[in-house]
Design a protein around this motif. Structure first.
Motif, short mmCIF file in Angstrom:
data_model
loop_
_atom_site.label_atom_id
_atom_site.label_comp_id
_atom_site.label_asym_id
_atom_site.label_seq_id
_atom_site.Cartn_x
_atom_site.Cartn_y
_atom_site.Cartn_z
N VAL A 163 -57.30 -34.91 -34.89
CA VAL A 163 -56.72 -35.90 -35.84
C VAL A 163 -56.37 -35.26 -37.18
N GLN A 164 -57.20 -34.30 -37.60
CA GLN A 164 -56.89 -33.64 -38.89
C GLN A 164 -55.59 -32.83 -38.78
N ALA A 165 -55.45 -32.12 -37.65
CA ALA A 165 -54.23 -31.32 -37.45
C ALA A 165 -53.00 -32.23 -37.36
N VAL A 166 -53.12 -33.35 -36.63
CA VAL A 166 -51.99 -34.27 -36.50
C VAL A 166 -51.62 -34.87 -37.86
N ALA A 167 -52.66 -35.26 -38.63
CA ALA A 167 -52.41 -35.85 -39.96
C ALA A 167 -51.67 -34.86 -40.86
N GLU A 168 -52.06 -33.58 -40.78
CA GLU A 168 -51.39 -32.55 -41.58
C GLU A 168 -49.95 -32.32 -41.11
N LEU A 169 -49.79 -32.26 -39.78
CA LEU A 169 -48.44 -32.05 -39.23
C LEU A 169 -47.51 -33.22 -39.57
N ALA A 170 -48.07 -34.43 -39.54
CA ALA A 170 -47.28 -35.64 -39.79
C ALA A 170 -46.79 -35.73 -41.25
N ALA A 171 -47.42 -34.92 -42.12
CA ALA A 171 -47.01 -34.94 -43.53
C ALA A 171 -45.68 -34.21 -43.74
N ARG A 172 -45.26 -33.42 -42.73
CA ARG A 172 -43.99 -32.66 -42.86
C ARG A 172 -42.94 -33.26 -41.94
N PRO A 173 -41.83 -33.72 -42.49
CA PRO A 173 -40.80 -34.42 -41.69
C PRO A 173 -40.30 -33.62 -40.49
N GLN A 174 -40.24 -32.27 -40.61
CA GLN A 174 -39.68 -31.49 -39.51
C GLN A 174 -40.54 -31.53 -38.24
N ASN A 175 -41.82 -31.94 -38.40
CA ASN A 175 -42.72 -31.97 -37.23
C ASN A 175 -42.71 -33.32 -36.50
N VAL A 176 -42.17 -34.34 -37.17
CA VAL A 176 -42.37 -35.71 -36.69
C VAL A 176 -41.81 -35.92 -35.28
N GLU A 177 -40.60 -35.44 -35.06
CA GLU A 177 -39.96 -35.68 -33.75
C GLU A 177 -40.75 -35.03 -32.61
N THR A 178 -41.23 -33.79 -32.84
CA THR A 178 -42.03 -33.08 -31.83
C THR A 178 -43.30 -33.86 -31.52
N THR B 177 -58.89 -40.71 -40.39
CA THR B 177 -57.83 -39.70 -40.29
C THR B 177 -56.77 -40.13 -39.27
N ALA B 178 -57.20 -40.82 -38.21
CA ALA B 178 -56.24 -41.33 -37.22
C ALA B 178 -55.31 -42.36 -37.88
N ALA B 179 -55.92 -43.22 -38.71
CA ALA B 179 -55.12 -44.23 -39.42
C ALA B 179 -54.14 -43.57 -40.39
N LEU B 180 -54.62 -42.54 -41.10
CA LEU B 180 -53.77 -41.81 -42.05
C LEU B 180 -52.58 -41.17 -41.32
N ALA B 181 -52.85 -40.56 -40.17
CA ALA B 181 -51.79 -39.92 -39.39
C ALA B 181 -50.76 -40.96 -38.93
N LEU B 182 -51.25 -42.11 -38.46
CA LEU B 182 -50.34 -43.18 -38.03
C LEU B 182 -49.49 -43.69 -39.19
N GLY B 183 -50.11 -43.81 -40.35
CA GLY B 183 -49.39 -44.26 -41.54
C GLY B 183 -48.26 -43.30 -41.90
N ARG B 184 -48.57 -42.01 -41.85
CA ARG B 184 -47.54 -41.01 -42.18
C ARG B 184 -46.40 -41.03 -41.19
N LEU B 185 -46.73 -41.23 -39.93
CA LEU B 185 -45.68 -41.29 -38.90
C LEU B 185 -44.81 -42.54 -39.08
N ALA B 186 -45.48 -43.69 -39.26
CA ALA B 186 -44.75 -44.96 -39.41
C ALA B 186 -43.90 -44.97 -40.68
N ASN B 187 -44.35 -44.24 -41.68
CA ASN B 187 -43.65 -44.18 -42.96
C ASN B 187 -42.33 -43.43 -42.84
N TYR B 188 -42.27 -42.54 -41.81
CA TYR B 188 -41.13 -41.63 -41.69
C TYR B 188 -39.83 -42.36 -41.35
N ASN B 189 -39.84 -43.22 -40.35
CA ASN B 189 -38.63 -44.02 -40.06
C ASN B 189 -38.98 -45.28 -39.27
N ASP B 190 -37.99 -46.16 -39.12
CA ASP B 190 -38.28 -47.45 -38.49
C ASP B 190 -38.54 -47.33 -36.99
#
Length: 508
Positions: free
Chosen positions: A21-36, A60-73
């Motif tokens: 979850v920590q790795a996913v949360a960190e990856l989700a903070a960068r837009p280029q990783n989101v699609e992968t 951390t799971a919630a934080l990762a989900l938030g970052r992903l959902a924040n990226y696009n609709d």
């Protein structure tokens, strides 16, 4: 197998979940990783971790989900379709502050994209949980909840009403009284988002006692807080005379005028917007602003800034001038015309030019004196050029045309009208010629000038429809002069004279 070895398996599994979850949360903070991440099926893997026995994994799971959902609709939609929201809200009230903040972040990230996604957040019962979070002891939790509620309320009046019905408004008013600046900012912003949709929703905010607390913060040194406070008061004042009067009664004048000199552009803009929203309602409210020195302050503000920051100030001057002759004269006396002319020439955006053209039209439309004040600033040729320029937006062309007509129909200052005779199209020409036909019969000096400057010659060149209003005006002007003068300046008269010379046989 010893007990220690058995427990080691669980520890390893827990470590692996934590690392994941920590790795996913960190990856989700960068837009280029989101699609992968999305293609790897990250949503369905994070979902069960929201109910993990280890609190840090949940957060951390919630934080990762938030970052992903924040990226696009699309990703926000995936959170809704993956049935993640009910799990996120499950036993939220018993969770610690870190999880509550992360959960509110997810709700905000999903709700911000569209009314449909915000509706999905409402339908899963999130509002009740967010309102409970507004009562939390921790200011960070209150801030996160307030932010999520604001993102839901800003879409439309139905969603805003849902936030009100959940009981959020009184708690938000308490939040703006808390000492933490960040919480004050977000709570003021949310009250602004609730108020903007309708008079009824604004009234709900007023009934909770928001105006007095907001008005006290106009002089707060924090620029971002001032922006939100001014915005909230504007959104309340804009709806009706009664609401605008309640805002004025909170003694915001002359205090609010200091915001127009603020170093922060958005504070200036929101301050001018608040004054505009009050001025537009009635002559009495506009007069109150004039008496407080508001018109002069707005004029200074327009002169000292550029771009969209000028727009609310420009409109405010237009609204004040539109109400009455006296208020329009207050704009003229406060030297409001030069900065409006400057906006017309300096600005690149058509909508700002259109607002300046409209405001000048409102200033000049009352009496010949008002029209002259605008005309001597040499604004008429600029308005005409904008009306005739094919690159101008439709709105700018309409506003320039209307302003021209408003000013021309009152303008008796002929030197300002004369240059227009050479370029104006027929629909504008009739107003220009019409003004000459009103003034020339009664002013011998103007009649002489009209001949020497080439005005009379130009009028003879105009092709008017027989029996039209324009032809009537031309006849009236021609009747002011001896017939031979009119003939002399008529097109083709020189040829007739030459012909007579040729055909003349001298008597010897």
């Amino acid at each position: 197998m010893s007990q220690r070895q058995v427990l080691q398996v669980f520890e390893q599994y827990q470590r692996a979940r934590t690392q994941f979850v920590q790795a996913v949360a960190e990856l989700a903070a960068r837009p280029q990783n989101v699609e992968t991440l999305q293609n790897a099926g990250v949503m369905s893997l994070l979902r069960p971790l929201l109910l993990d026995v280890v609190p840090t994994i949940q957060q951390t799971a919630a934080l990762a989900l938030g970052r992903l959902a924040n990226y696009n609709d699309d990703l926000a939609e995936a959170v809704v379709k993956g049935d993640i929201l009910p799990q996120l809200l499950c036993s939220l009230s018993e969770q610690n502050r870190f999880y509550k903040k992360a959960a509110a972040f997810v709700l905000r990230a999903v709700g911000k994209h569209s009314p449909q996604l915000a509706q999905a957040v409402v339908q899963c019962g999130a509002l009740e949980m967010l309102v409970i979070c507004l009562e939390d002891f921790d200011p960070g939790v209150k801030e996160a909840a307030s932010w999520a509620l604001g993102y839901i309320a800003r879409h439309n009046s139905e969603l805003s009403q849902a936030v009100v019905d959940a009981g959020a408004v009184p708690l938000l008013v308490l939040c703006i009284q808390e000492p933490e600046i960040a919480l004050k900012r977000i709570a003021a912003s949310t009250l602004s988002d609730i108020s903007k949709h309708s008079p009824e929703l604004a009234q709900t905010v007023v009934d909770a006692g928001a105006i007095a607390h907001l008005a006290q913060m106009i002089l707060n040194p924090d620029a971002k807080l001032k922006r939100q406070v001014l915005s909230a008061l504007s959104q309340i004042a804009k709806h009706s005379v009664d609401l605008a009067e309640l805002v004025v009664e909170a003694e915001i004048f002359p205090v609010v005028l200091t915001c127009l000199k603020d170093s922060d552009e958005y504070v200036k803009k929101n301050g001018a917007t608040l004054i505009r929203e009050i001025a537009k309602h009635t002559p009495e409210l506009s007069q109150l602003i004039v008496n407080a020195g508001g018109v002069a302050a707005v004029i200074d503000c327009i002169g000292s800034c550029r771009g969209t920051v000028r727009l609310p100030g420009i409109m405010m001057l237009g609204y004040v001038a539109a109400h009455s002759e006296n208020l329009s004269m207050a704009v003229i006396v406060s030297k409001g015309i030069p900065p409006l002319c400057a906006c017309l020439i300096e600005e690149h955006e058509d909508h700002i030019k259109a607002a300046a053209a409209w405001a000048l039209g409102q200033v000049g439309r009352h009496t010949p004196e008002h029209a002259r004040a605008v005309a001597v600033a040499n604004v008429l040729p600029t308005l005409l050029a904008m009306y005739m320029d094919t690159r101008s937006s439709e709105d700018l062309q309409m506003k320039a045309k209307k302003a021209l007509k408003n000013i021309l129909q009152k303008c008796t200052y002929l030197p300002a009208l004369e240059p227009l005779l050479h370029d104006a199209p027929p629909n504008i020409m009739k107003h220009i010629v019409g003004q000459f036909s009103k003034v020339l019969p009664h002013d011998s000096k103007a009649r002489r000038l009209f001949v020497t400057t080439g005005g009379l010659k130009k009028v003879q060149e105009i092709k008017a429809e027989p029996g039209s209003l324009l032809q009537e005006y031309i006849n009236t002007i021609n009747n002011c002069y001896p017939e031979e003068i009119v003939r002399y300046y008529s097109p083709g008269y020189s040829e007739i004279l030459l012909e007579r010379v040729e055909n003349y046989h001298p008597v010897l």
